[in-house]
Design a protein around this motif. Structure first.
Motif, PDB file in Angstrom:
ATOM      1  N   ALA A 403      17.185  42.922  11.442  1.00 15.35           N
ATOM      2  CA  ALA A 403      17.550  42.211  10.204  1.00 15.35           C
ATOM      3  C   ALA A 403      16.920  42.852   8.970  1.00 15.35           C
ATOM      4  N   ASP A 404      15.614  43.189   9.035  1.00 13.87           N
ATOM      5  CA  ASP A 404      14.927  43.896   7.952  1.00 13.87           C
ATOM      6  C   ASP A 404      15.179  43.249   6.591  1.00 13.87           C
ATOM      7  N   GLY A 405      15.091  41.917   6.557  1.00 13.77           N
ATOM      8  CA  GLY A 405      15.250  41.210   5.290  1.00 13.77           C
ATOM      9  C   GLY A 405      16.674  40.796   4.970  1.00 13.77           C
ATOM     10  N   ASP A 406      17.656  41.392   5.642  1.00 12.44           N
ATOM     11  CA  ASP A 406      19.047  41.014   5.402  1.00 12.44           C
ATOM     12  C   ASP A 406      19.460  39.998   6.465  1.00 12.44           C
ATOM     13  N   LEU A 407      19.444  38.728   6.083  1.00 13.86           N
ATOM     14  CA  LEU A 407      19.652  37.655   7.053  1.00 13.86           C
ATOM     15  C   LEU A 407      21.095  37.155   7.101  1.00 13.86           C
ATOM     16  N   THR A 408      21.982  37.772   6.307  1.00 17.29           N
ATOM     17  CA  THR A 408      23.343  37.251   6.192  1.00 17.29           C
ATOM     18  C   THR A 408      24.059  37.225   7.537  1.00 17.29           C
ATOM     19  N   SER A 409      24.061  38.358   8.233  1.00 19.05           N
ATOM     20  CA  SER A 409      24.761  38.433   9.517  1.00 19.05           C
ATOM     21  C   SER A 409      24.123  37.509  10.544  1.00 19.05           C
ATOM     22  N   LEU A 410      22.789  37.455  10.544  1.00 19.83           N
ATOM     23  CA  LEU A 410      22.087  36.598  11.505  1.00 19.83           C
ATOM     24  C   LEU A 410      22.462  35.136  11.274  1.00 19.83           C
ATOM     25  N   ALA A 411      22.474  34.692  10.031  1.00 17.54           N
ATOM     26  CA  ALA A 411      22.825  33.302   9.718  1.00 17.54           C
ATOM     27  C   ALA A 411      24.256  32.998  10.156  1.00 17.54           C
ATOM     28  N   SER A 412      25.170  33.928   9.872  1.00 15.08           N
ATOM     29  CA  SER A 412      26.579  33.737  10.216  1.00 15.08           C
ATOM     30  C   SER A 412      26.777  33.671  11.723  1.00 15.08           C
ATOM     31  N   GLU A 413      26.069  34.540  12.446  1.00 12.97           N
ATOM     32  CA  GLU A 413      26.225  34.571  13.909  1.00 12.97           C
ATOM     33  C   GLU A 413      25.608  33.340  14.573  1.00 12.97           C
ATOM     34  N   LEU A 414      24.513  32.846  14.027  1.00  9.72           N
ATOM     35  CA  LEU A 414      23.926  31.604  14.550  1.00  9.72           C
ATOM     36  C   LEU A 414      24.910  30.447  14.388  1.00  9.72           C
ATOM     37  N   TYR A 415      25.581  30.432  13.253  1.00  6.60           N
ATOM     38  CA  TYR A 415      26.598  29.395  13.026  1.00  6.60           C
ATOM     39  C   TYR A 415      27.692  29.485  14.089  1.00  6.60           C
ATOM     40  N   ASP A 416      28.211  30.714  14.289  1.00  6.70           N
ATOM     41  CA  ASP A 416      29.288  30.889  15.270  1.00  6.70           C
ATOM     42  C   ASP A 416      28.827  30.540  16.683  1.00  6.70           C
ATOM     43  N   LEU A 417      27.577  30.877  17.003  1.00  5.28           N
ATOM     44  CA  LEU A 417      27.045  30.521  18.315  1.00  5.28           C
ATOM     45  C   LEU A 417      27.012  29.003  18.476  1.00  5.28           C
ATOM     46  N   SER A 418      26.668  28.289  17.419  1.00  4.83           N
ATOM     47  CA  SER A 418      26.638  26.822  17.508  1.00  4.83           C
ATOM     48  C   SER A 418      28.027  26.265  17.814  1.00  4.83           C
ATOM     49  N   LEU A 419      29.071  26.910  17.274  1.00  8.62           N
ATOM     50  CA  LEU A 419      30.446  26.491  17.580  1.00  8.62           C
ATOM     51  C   LEU A 419      30.762  26.700  19.058  1.00  8.62           C
ATOM     52  N   ASP A 420      30.370  27.876  19.573  1.00  9.19           N
ATOM     53  CA  ASP A 420      30.628  28.170  20.986  1.00  9.19           C
ATOM     54  C   ASP A 420      29.883  27.189  21.894  1.00  9.19           C
ATOM     55  N   LEU A 421      28.638  26.894  21.558  1.00  7.55           N
ATOM     56  CA  LEU A 421      27.844  25.960  22.366  1.00  7.55           C
ATOM     57  C   LEU A 421      28.454  24.555  22.322  1.00  7.55           C
ATOM     58  N   THR A 422      28.984  24.177  21.164  1.00  6.23           N
ATOM     59  CA  THR A 422      29.655  22.878  21.055  1.00  6.23           C
ATOM     60  C   THR A 422      30.869  22.826  21.966  1.00  6.23           C
ATOM     61  N   ASP A 423      31.592  23.937  22.051  1.00  4.81           N
ATOM     62  CA  ASP A 423      32.799  23.986  22.883  1.00  4.81           C
ATOM     63  C   ASP A 423      32.510  23.765  24.365  1.00  4.81           C
ATOM     64  N   ILE A 424      31.288  24.098  24.799  1.00  2.00           N
ATOM     65  CA  ILE A 424      30.941  23.839  26.213  1.00  2.00           C
ATOM     66  C   ILE A 424      30.048  22.607  26.337  1.00  2.00           C
ATOM     67  N   ALA A 425      29.999  21.795  25.277  1.00  2.11           N
ATOM     68  CA  ALA A 425      29.271  20.519  25.257  1.00  2.11           C
ATOM     69  C   ALA A 425      27.761  20.686  25.415  1.00  2.11           C
ATOM     70  N   ASP A 426      27.228  21.858  25.031  1.00  2.00           N
ATOM     71  CA  ASP A 426      25.773  22.056  25.026  1.00  2.00           C
ATOM     72  C   ASP A 426      25.267  21.654  23.643  1.00  2.00           C
ATOM     73  N   TYR A 427      25.262  20.341  23.392  1.00  2.00           N
ATOM     74  CA  TYR A 427      24.989  19.846  22.041  1.00  2.00           C
ATOM     75  C   TYR A 427      23.544  20.067  21.613  1.00  2.00           C
ATOM     76  N   LYS A 428      22.629  20.043  22.571  1.00  2.00           N
ATOM     77  CA  LYS A 428      21.217  20.223  22.224  1.00  2.00           C
ATOM     78  C   LYS A 428      20.981  21.607  21.616  1.00  2.00           C
TER      79      LYS A 428
END
Length: 640
Positions: A403-428
Motif C-alpha cells: 500500500a505504501d500510503g496509498d489506501l484507495t485500492s485496499l479500501a475498495s477491495e475490503l468493501y468488495d470482500l464484505s459483499l462477497d462474505l455477505t453473499d455466503i452469509a458470513d455476516y460477522k
C-alpha cells in the motif's frame, strides 16, 4: 412480516486497474526522486489505458504525471512536457462527456505551451493543443472561439511550413506517378511524412485523406515489390489512428484488419515460420476496435488468436510474458461480454499463474494483487463464491504489503470482500471487513474531500452488515451518517439519489426493528419522494416506489396510523396491479400487499372495501396456484 430490505452493490471505482499493462510494475515502485522516469511511465500508461477505452483511469494516470511535472516547471524541459501532459486529459475528458472540463484542460495546456521554449517539437505540441481546444469548443457550440483557435494553430510557422512543404511534395509526386505509376523512387515517402505532420498538428481529416491515398498507391506498387509491405502496415495503422481520433470508430476496423493480414503475408514469405509479436499486437488492437463497436464475437475470435500468438512468442522469449498477461486480461473482457464463464475463469487463472512466475520483477506484487482482484470478480460472476473470497483475501494481504500510503485500492477491495462474505452469509466477517473499509475511506476523505462519497457508500454497507448481526442501534447510527453524506452530495450529483433512497429505506426498517415505528416514518417518506422522482425518468423504477409505499404503510400501521396506512397501501396495490400485467414475478408481493390492506381496512371497520380487496387477493392467488401449489393454504385463508 417485516418490510423489504435493500442491498446496495458497490458501484464506481473498482479494485485498482486490471492487469492491462506490463510496465505498470515499475510505476508502483519507482523512486520519487526519479520524476522524469515516473512521469514517462505514467504517460505511457495513460495512453495505453485510453487505447482500451478506459478513459477515467487514463485521466487519473495523466493527472498523477501532471502533479509531478508541476513541481518541476522551472526547468524548460519540464515546462514543455507539462504542456504536452495537460492536453491529454482534455482528450480523455471529452470521451467521457465532460466537455467543460476538457476545454479547461486544453486552455491550460495552450497557456503553458505558449510560454515553453519554442523549437519545432514545442510548436507542433502547441498546434496539437490548439486543435484539441478548437474541437472541444466546437462541441460546446462555441464556434467563434473554435475558429480563433484554428487560426492560431495554422499561423504557427514550423507547423504551417511543414504542412505546406508536404502538400507541395505530394502534388509533385502525383504528377510524376502519372508518368510512371510503378516507380517507387518517384513516389518517395512524401505522403507518409505529410500524413505524420498533419496528425501531429491535429489535422486528422486531412491525415486520413492523405494516408488513404498513400495506402492505395503502395498497395498497387507492392503487387510487384513486396518489400513495401512493411511500409504499408505503418500507413494503414496511422490511418486507423486518425479515424479513431475523429471518433469514426466504424471506419477503423478494416484498416486494423489490413495490418493483421499484411503482417501475416510478410511472415508467410519468411524462410521459417515463427511466432510474431507484431502480429499478436495487431490482433489485440483489432480486437479492441471490434469490441468498441460491440462486435463481441469477432473481438473474441481475434483476441483468442492474439493470446495464442503471445503464448507462442513467450515460449521462445519469456520477456513476452507480461504482454501475454495483457492479452489474457483483454480476453477476459471479451469472454465476460459474452457470458462465457468457464473460459473466463480459465483465462483469469492463467493470468494469476503467469504473474506468480514473474514475482522477481519490480512491482510484481502490486500487479499480482490486481490480477487476483480480477480473478475474484470472475469467480463471483461464475457463482464460485468460496473461490472468489479466497482470491480476494490473498489480494488484500498483498495490498497491505504494498500500500505504501496509498489506501484507495485496499479500501475498495475490503468493501468488495464484505459483499462477497455477505453473499455466503458470513455476516460477522462481512461486518468486520466493511467496518475497516469505512475507517480507510474516512482517512482518504481527510486528504481528498471528494472521496467523501465513498465514506457514505461504505457506511451504507456497514449499516446493512450490522443489522444482519441484529446490532440495530449501531446500524442506525451508521445509516444516519451515510444518509447525511448522500443528502449533501445529491445537490451536486443527483446520480446518488438511488443510493440515498436505499439508505433511507434501510434506516426505516432498522428503526422499526428497534420498535421505533414513528421514527421510521420520516425516513420512509423521504425515500418514497426520491423514488417517485426517479420513476418519472425510469418507468422500471415503479417497483421500488411500491416497495417504499409498502414500507411506509407497514410503519404507519405499527404506529396505529391506519388511515394513512390504507392510503399508502391502496397506491401500492394499484402500482403492483399495473406491474403484474407484464411481470408475473411480482404476484407474491402483490398478494401480500392486498392482504395487509384488507387487515388495515378491517381495523377501521371498512368491511365493504375489505371484501372488495379480499376478492382481488383470491384472484391473484388463483394465478399463483398454477405454478406454486404451496399457496393453497393462503388461498383457503382468503376464502375464509
Amino acid at each position: 412480516m417485516a418490510p423489504s430490505h435493500n442491498h446496495h452493490h458497490h458501484k464506481g471505482k473498482q479494485s485498482g486497474v486490471d492487469p492491462q499493462l506490463s510496465f505498470k510494475a515499475s510505476i508502483s515502485s519507482a523512486s520519487p526522486k526519479d520524476s522524469t522516469s515516473l512521469t514517462s511511465r505514467l504517460t505511457d500508461l495513460s495512453q495505453r489505458l485510453a487505447a482500451f477505452g478506459r478513459y477515467e483511469e487514463a485521466i487519473e494516470a495523466t493527472r498523477k504525471a501532471i502533479t509531478i511535472r508541476r513541481e518541476n516547471v522551472n526547468e524548460d524541459a519540464f515546462m514543455r512536457e507539462l504542456g504536452a501532459n495537460l492536453h491529454r486529459p482534455g482528450i480523455y475528458l471529452c470521451r467521457v462527456c465532460r466537455g467543460e472540463d476538457a476545454v479547461g484542460a486544453d486552455e491550460e495546456a495552450v497557456t503553458v505551451l505558449r510560454k515553453a521554449p519554442h523549437d519545432q517539437n514545442d510548436l507542433l505540441a502547441l498546434s496539437c493543443a490548439l486543435r484539441n481546444l478548437s474541437a472541444h469548443q466546437r462541441a460546446l457550440g462555441r464556434e467563434e472561439k473554435a475558429v480563433d483557435s484554428d487560426s492560431e494553430a495554422l499561423k504557427i510557422p514550423t507547423v504551417a511550413e511543414a504542412i505546406k512543404n508536404g502538400r507541395e511534395a505530394v502534388e509533385l509526386r502525383r504528377q510524376l506517378l502519372e508518368k510512371d505509376p510503378l516507380d517507387t523512387k518517384l513516389y518517395g515517402n512524401a505522403p507518409n511524412l505529410l500524413a505524420t505532420s498533419l496528425t501531429r498538428a491535429g489535422c486528422h481529416e486531412e491525415g486520413v485523406k492523405i494516408g488513404t491515398e498513400s495506402a492505395n498507391v503502395i498497395r498497387k506498387i507492392a503487387e510487384s515489390n513486396v518489400s513495401l509491405l512493411s511500409g504499408l502496415i505503418f500507413i494503414v495503422h496511422n490511418v486507423a489512428l486518425n479515424l479513431w481520433n475523429l471518433e469514426r470508430f466504424e471506419d477503423s476496423p478494416p484498416f486494423r484488419l489490413e495490418t493483421v493480414e499484411v503482417t501475416r503475408k510478410i511472415l508467410e514469405q519468411g524462410a521459417t515460420a515463427k511466432p510474431s509479436l507484431e502480429l499478436a499486437n495487431y490482433l489485440s488492437i483489432l480486437s479492441a476496435a471490434l469490441a468498441t463497436l460491440c462486435r463481441y464475437e469477432e473481438a473474441l475470435e481475434k483476441e483468442e488468436e492474439a493470446v495464442a500468438e503471445y503464448r507462442a512468442v513467450a515460449r521462445i522469449d519469456p520477456t513476452a510474458l507480461p504482454l501475454l498477461v495483457t492479452s489474457l486480461s483483454s480476453l477476459s473482457k471479451r469472454l465476460s461480454a459474452l457470458n462465457q464463464y468457464d473460459k473466463l475463469v480459465a483465462a483469469a487463472e492463467e493470468t494469476v499463474i503467469i504473474r506468480r512466475n514473474l514475482q522477481g520483477e519490480q512491482g510484481a506484487p502490486a500487479l499480482l494483487a490486481m490480477d487476483l482482484a480480477q480473478l475474484a470478480r470472475v469467480f463471483h460472476a461464475a457463482g464460485k463464491m468460496t473461490d472468489a473470497i479466497a482470491a480476494r483475501q490473498e489480494e488484500i494481504l498483498l495490498l497491505r504489503a504494498v500500500a505504501d500510503g496509498d489506501l484507495t485500492s485496499l479500501a475498495s477491495e475490503l468493501y468488495d470482500l464484505s459483499l462477497d462474505l455477505t453473499d455466503i452469509a458470513d455476516y460477522k466477517n462481512a461486518t468486520k471487513t466493511s467496518g475497516e473499509a469505512v475507517s480507510l475511506h474516512f482517512e482518504l476523505a481527510k486528504k481528498d474531500p471528494t472521496q467523501i462519497v465513498w465514506v457514505g457508500t461504505a457506511l451504507h454497507r456497514y449499516a446493512v452488515n450490522l443489522a444482519s448481526l441484529e446490532r440495530y442501534e449501531e446500524s442506525v447510527i451508521a445509516g444516519k451518517e451515510a444518509a447525511e453524506i448522500f443528502q449533501l452530495r445529491i445537490k451536486e450529483d443527483p446520480g446518488h439519489m438511488p443510493t440515498l433512497s436505499m439508505t433511507l429505506n434501510n434506516l426505516g426498517v432498522h428503526l422499526s426493528w428497534l420498535e421505533q415505528p414513528k421514527e421510521s416514518i420520516p425516513y420512509d417518506r423521504e425515500a418514497l419522494d426520491i423514488r417517485r422522482k426517479t420513476a418519472e425518468a425510469d418507468l422500471t423504477a415503479a417497483h421500488m416506489v411500491a416497495v417504499s409505499l409498502s414500507n411506509l404503510a407497514f410503519h404507519l400501521s405499527e404506529a396505529e396510523q391506519y388511515e394513512e396506512a390504507v392510503e399508502a397501501r391502496k397506491e401500492a396495490v394499484t402500482l403492483r396491479e399495473e406491474i403484474a400485467e407484464t411481470d408475473s414475478s411480482v404476484l407474491p408481493c402483490f398478494a401480500r400487499t392486498i392482504h395487509r390492506l384488507t387487515q388495515n381496512l378491517a381495523k377501521l371497520d371498512r368491511y365493504d372495501e375489505a371484501i372488495y380487496y379480499g376478492s382481488m387477493r383470491v384472484r391473484v392467488l388463483k394465478k399463483l396456484l398454477k405454478d406454486n401449489p404451496s399457496v393453497i393454504y393462503q388461498f383457503a385463508d382468503s376464502l375464509q
